[in-house]
Design an enzyme around this catalytic site. Structure first.
Site, short mmCIF file in Angstrom:
data_model
loop_
_atom_site.label_atom_id
_atom_site.label_comp_id
_atom_site.label_asym_id
_atom_site.label_seq_id
_atom_site.Cartn_x
_atom_site.Cartn_y
_atom_site.Cartn_z
N VAL A 101 0.85 -1.20 0.00
CA VAL A 101 0.00 0.00 0.00
C VAL A 101 0.88 1.25 0.00
CG1 VAL A 101 -1.77 1.29 1.25
CG2 VAL A 101 -1.84 -1.21 1.22
N PRO A 113 2.02 -1.10 -36.30
CA PRO A 113 1.83 -1.90 -37.52
C PRO A 113 0.51 -1.64 -38.27
CG PRO A 113 1.52 -3.26 -35.57
CD PRO A 113 2.01 -1.92 -35.08
N ASP A 140 1.92 7.86 -44.17
CA ASP A 140 2.25 6.81 -45.13
C ASP A 140 1.05 5.89 -45.30
OD1 ASP A 140 4.87 7.58 -45.48
OD2 ASP A 140 5.60 6.38 -43.81
N LYS A 164 1.23 9.62 -52.10
CA LYS A 164 0.67 10.21 -53.33
C LYS A 164 1.53 11.33 -53.90
CE LYS A 164 -4.08 8.82 -53.18
NZ LYS A 164 -5.02 9.06 -52.08
N GLY A 224 4.57 4.18 -40.40
CA GLY A 224 4.23 2.81 -39.98
C GLY A 224 5.32 2.26 -39.08
N GLY A 225 4.94 1.46 -38.11
CA GLY A 225 5.93 0.81 -37.24
C GLY A 225 6.73 1.81 -36.45
N ASP A 226 8.04 1.66 -36.49
CA ASP A 226 8.96 2.58 -35.82
C ASP A 226 9.62 3.45 -36.90
OD1 ASP A 226 10.71 2.89 -33.09
OD2 ASP A 226 11.89 3.25 -34.90
N THR A 237 7.30 -1.89 -33.70
CA THR A 237 7.83 -2.19 -35.02
C THR A 237 7.37 -3.57 -35.53
OG1 THR A 237 9.86 -2.10 -36.33
CG2 THR A 237 10.06 -3.12 -34.16
N MET A 281 9.96 -6.34 -46.41
CA MET A 281 9.94 -5.90 -47.81
C MET A 281 10.46 -7.01 -48.73
SD MET A 281 11.36 -2.01 -47.31
CE MET A 281 12.63 -2.37 -46.11
#
Ligand code: SAH
Length: 404
Positions: A25, A168, A191, A213, A244-246, A274, A328
């Site tokens: 406590v 992710p 992204d 884009k 995205g990710g890290d 990540t 990738m």
């Protein structure tokens, strides 16, 4: 007749606070007291190891004695003995020192609110002794502030750039800090990977730029993104670069940081969950396991093994026993598997491929090194995907994990 307590913020900086009792406590009260700068004296017969080891506390390992509250500005009676707590409260009463009694809140002269902090704010909630209610309201306030649902989060942020790792893809997997900064952005550059569902929650005044884009080729596009970040920040905007990710794991985040630093633009970095670690994890595959693997190597599959631009020694990778994570790599599973087989890695090495990790259409494919390229073709593996190669990829207990 009182309607409840009078809420006040105590300045305890450098002031003596006596805590009687050194169990769990008491332990839960210390972080906030220490954060306020209190000089804490703990009197406890049997303090927990964590209390005893904490050099910021002065711990007296003995029973409470009348007189222990001498010089105290605030006291807490947190032992598990009501008789001791009553004695502490009685001394506090005599000395006119406010005192919290953990066992019987109403017998003390102060109570501890459920507190939270957010970006320079502090808030506390009291619910007349109903701790569940005060904790629930505290959590709700903290969440609303983090998500920008309370007006304070609309307060303008100083100009600059925040590189924010969005995780992710599932909007729940961004950090609290990332979410908070996003709620205060004037401009968001996003992204296609990352928590795109969050973009729908941005106010109409926020300029949203889809980095995917922006025309031009890869190199030029990155240059344009860098220019854009610097341009918006120098015109007084707070820019969130949502990635995205890290940001620093195959995300080119450091190029953006360099561009900001070169231009003299204030920049912060918020790490993210990540995908090479979280992707397998969400599919129930640990990238390490005791006694099985002592390494994780995360490799970009952006260029083929025989490409002159490759910086990877595939022969060396083939000799490792542990976990290899390819990112990738969907376009070239065959080339990477071949390079590892040629370098001597066992063809029976388990392989797991995780597509769209954390999203509703997350998919897990299992294979082995000899057959993974064929599996990827047969099952039409699509990007984004993480390919895990190594003994951990063969673990199947994780198939039973529940989706959050
Ligand atoms: N900075 C990101 C990685 C960007 S590189 C991070 O830290 O996660 C892009 C690669 O990341 C993709 O090709 C894929 O290999 C992986 N990736 C990103 N998000 C993913 C997801 N939700 N599921 C599976 N793979 C993902």
């Amino acid at each position: 007749m009182s309607e409840g307590h009078y809420l006040a913020g105590l300045d305890l900086n450098g002031r003596k606070v006596v805590v009687v009792g050194g169990g769990s406590v008491a332990q839960r009260r210390f972080p906030a007291l220490l954060a306020a700068g209190a000089r804490i004296e703990v009197i406890a017969v049997d303090p927990t190891p964590a209390v005893e080891a904490d050099t910021r506390l002065t711990v007296h390992r003995r029973a409470y004695r009348d007189g222990d509250l001498d010089g105290a500005w605030y006291a807490m009676a947190c032992t598990d003995d009501p008789v001791v707590n009553a004695a502490v409260a009685a001394e506090a009463q005599r000395r006119r020192v406010f005192c919290v009694r953990s066992d019987q809140a109403r017998s003390g002269t102060a109570v501890t609110p459920a507190t939270g902090r957010f970006d320079g704010l502090q808030f506390g909630v009291l619910a007349g002794g109903d701790h569940r209610r005060s904790a629930a309201v505290r959590a709700a306030i903290a969440q609303a502030l983090a998500e920008g649902g309370l007006p304070d989060a609309d307060a303008p942020h100083a100009p600059g750039v925040a590189l924010v790792g969005g995780g992710p893809g599932d909007p729940d997997l961004i950090t609290v800090r990332g979410r908070r900064l996003l709620a205060r952005a004037d401009v968001v550059v996003a992204d296609h990977l990352g928590p795109s569902a969050l973009l729908g929650q941005l106010g109409p005044q926020v300029e949203l730029i889809d980095a995917a884009k922006i025309p031009y080729g890869r190199a030029m596009r990155q240059e344009k993104i860098n220019e854009l970040l610097v341009d918006r920040a120098t015109s007084g905007k707070f820019v969130v670069r949502l990635k995205g990710g890290d940001p620093f794991v195959f995300g080119r985040g450091f190029e953006e940081l360099q561009a900001c630093v070169d231009a003299g633009v204030p920049v912060t970095m918020v790490p993210g969950i990540t995908s090479p670690i979280a992707g397998p994890g969400l599919a129930g595959i640990p990238v390490t396991h005791r006694g099985v693997t002592h390494e994780i190597v995360i490799v970009s599959g952006h260029v083929a093994p025989d490409d002159p631009a490759s910086l990877t020694d595939w022969d060396a990778l083939a000799k490792l026993q542990g976990t290899l994570v390819l990112m990738m790599a969907v376009q070239r599973v065959d080339a990477f598997a071949r390079a590892l087989l040629d370098g001597g890695r066992d063809p029976a090495t388990p392989v797991a491929m995780i597509e769209n990790a954390s999203l509703g259409d997350q998919r897990l494919l299992r294979s082995d090194l000899a057959h993974c390229a064929q599996t990827a073709v047969d099952e039409e593996l699509r990007s984004p995907a993480i390919i895990v190669i190594g003994p951990v990829a063969g673990f199947t207990e994780g198939d039973k994990v529940q989706r959050a």
